[in-house]
Write a protein that holds these residues in place. Structure first.
Motif, short mmCIF file in Angstrom:
data_model
loop_
_atom_site.label_atom_id
_atom_site.label_comp_id
_atom_site.label_asym_id
_atom_site.label_seq_id
_atom_site.Cartn_x
_atom_site.Cartn_y
_atom_site.Cartn_z
N ASP A 1 0.83 -1.20 0.00
CA ASP A 1 0.00 0.00 0.00
C ASP A 1 0.86 1.25 0.00
OD1 ASP A 1 -2.33 -1.53 0.18
OD2 ASP A 1 -2.09 -1.73 2.35
N GLU A 2 2.09 1.14 -0.52
CA GLU A 2 3.03 2.26 -0.53
C GLU A 2 2.42 3.46 -1.24
OE1 GLU A 2 6.57 3.99 0.51
OE2 GLU A 2 5.97 1.94 0.94
N PRO A 3 2.38 4.63 -0.60
CA PRO A 3 1.79 5.81 -1.23
C PRO A 3 2.70 6.40 -2.30
CG PRO A 3 2.72 6.38 0.90
CD PRO A 3 2.84 4.89 0.77
N ASP A 4 2.13 7.25 -3.18
CA ASP A 4 2.96 7.91 -4.18
C ASP A 4 3.75 9.05 -3.54
OD1 ASP A 4 1.28 10.09 -3.84
OD2 ASP A 4 0.07 9.63 -5.60
N GLU A 5 4.60 9.72 -4.36
CA GLU A 5 5.50 10.72 -3.82
C GLU A 5 4.76 11.87 -3.16
OE1 GLU A 5 8.78 10.50 -3.57
OE2 GLU A 5 8.59 8.51 -4.36
N THR A 6 3.64 12.29 -3.74
CA THR A 6 2.90 13.41 -3.17
C THR A 6 2.37 13.06 -1.79
OG1 THR A 6 2.23 14.11 -5.38
CG2 THR A 6 0.96 14.98 -3.53
N THR A 7 1.86 11.82 -1.63
CA THR A 7 1.35 11.39 -0.34
C THR A 7 2.47 11.30 0.68
OG1 THR A 7 -0.36 10.13 -1.48
CG2 THR A 7 0.00 9.63 0.85
N LYS A 8 3.63 10.80 0.26
CA LYS A 8 4.78 10.71 1.17
C LYS A 8 5.15 12.09 1.69
CE LYS A 8 6.85 6.79 -1.25
NZ LYS A 8 7.95 6.41 -2.15
N ALA A 9 5.22 13.05 0.78
CA ALA A 9 5.62 14.40 1.18
C ALA A 9 4.59 15.02 2.11
CB ALA A 9 5.80 15.27 -0.06
N SER A 10 3.31 14.66 1.96
CA SER A 10 2.28 15.25 2.80
C SER A 10 2.38 14.77 4.25
CB SER A 10 0.89 14.90 2.23
OG SER A 10 0.62 13.51 2.38
N ARG A 11 3.22 13.75 4.50
CA ARG A 11 3.42 13.27 5.87
C ARG A 11 4.28 14.22 6.69
NH1 ARG A 11 5.30 7.05 4.75
NH2 ARG A 11 3.33 6.20 4.00
N LEU A 12 4.93 15.18 6.04
CA LEU A 12 5.83 16.07 6.77
C LEU A 12 5.05 16.94 7.75
CD1 LEU A 12 8.23 17.34 3.95
CD2 LEU A 12 8.48 15.34 5.42
N SER A 13 5.62 17.10 8.95
CA SER A 13 5.02 17.99 9.93
C SER A 13 5.29 19.44 9.52
CB SER A 13 5.61 17.73 11.31
OG SER A 13 6.98 18.12 11.34
N ARG A 14 4.65 20.37 10.21
CA ARG A 14 4.86 21.79 9.91
C ARG A 14 6.32 22.16 10.08
NH1 ARG A 14 5.50 26.15 12.82
NH2 ARG A 14 5.09 25.02 14.75
N ARG A 15 6.95 21.70 11.17
CA ARG A 15 8.34 22.04 11.41
C ARG A 15 9.25 21.38 10.37
NH1 ARG A 15 11.39 24.51 15.29
NH2 ARG A 15 9.62 25.93 15.11
N GLU A 16 8.95 20.15 9.98
CA GLU A 16 9.75 19.49 8.95
C GLU A 16 9.64 20.23 7.62
OE1 GLU A 16 9.40 14.96 10.80
OE2 GLU A 16 8.08 15.60 9.17
N SER A 17 8.46 20.75 7.31
CA SER A 17 8.28 21.54 6.09
C SER A 17 9.11 22.81 6.16
CB SER A 17 6.80 21.88 5.88
OG SER A 17 6.04 20.70 5.67
#
Length: 214
Positions: free
Chosen positions: A142-158
């Motif tokens: 169920d590996e997500p695509d790149e956009t979904t992976k990036a959306s996992r970033l927290s506010r501070r990580e962003s």
């Protein structure tokens, strides 16, 4: 009697480990160091069976120290004790010659088990890491695509990602965000892990492609 050498750049961590192991009948602490180079300087006069080694240290970090130990003291077992839980980095440490990896959040019994296992010549991975890796294997389909992976970033990580893209160093980002260099390094490792990128250059390319940067 197992001879243990403690290596961590925080005195309070070494003090805690010393207190934790003080009453163990089959363990003796033969030395302490705040980085890998200090360890290597002291080992000739303080031989050890196991080095309890932090992964993230100044001067000579856990990975470089492990590589040096395997080359210069192959009889010494290395048990990593760290806050970092990134599979790629853990794999690098095992490849470098570490015999075990334990999170600093582990209970005393698990740390002692890790020491016993590596002394006996076996490898050891603490239960939290093992279960986390198992969950990732089971959900791999169920590996997500790149956009979904990036959306996992927290506010501070962003925020850290944006500043990395602007060319700021780890020290500069730490000063700008009023936090420690170690914290920024941990955020950076988390970002690489969540986005499954290998280095900062690949991370920035992915972020540009996905429109994640201002």
């Amino acid at each position: 009697m197992s001879r243990i050498f403690l290596v961590d750049d925080h005195t309070i961590v070494r003090d805690g480990l010393r207190a934790l192991l003080a009453n163990e009948p089959n363990i003796t602490i033969v030395g302490e160091a705040s980085n890998g180079q200090e360890l290597l300087d002291r080992l000739p006069t303080a031989p050890a069976d196991v080095v309890l080694l932090d992964a993230n240290m100044p001067v000579l970090d856990g990975l470089a120290t492990t590589q040096r130990l395997r080359a210069e003291y192959p009889q010494v077992r290395v048990l990593i004790l760290s806050m970092l839980a990134h599979e790629r980095y853990i794999g690098q440490l095992f490849d470098a010659g570490a015999s075990g990896y334990v999170l600093k959040s582990a209970e005393k019994d698990e740390i002692l088990l890790g020491i016993q296992m590596v002394i006996s010549g076996r490898q050891f991975l603490c239960s939290d890491l093992g279960l986390n890796m198992l969950r990732k294997v089971l959900t791999k389909d169920d590996e997500p695509d790149e956009t979904t992976k990036a959306s996992r970033l927290s506010r501070r990580e962003s925020e850290v990602l944006q500043l990395l893209a602007e060319g700021l160093t780890t020290n500069e980002i730490a000063e700008k965000l009023f936090t420690s260099k170690r914290t920024i390094e941990t955020h950076r490792q988390n970002i690489l892990e969540k986005t499954q990128t290998k280095n900062t250059a690949a991370l920035i390319r992915m972020a540009v492609t996905q429109g994640l940067l201002d």
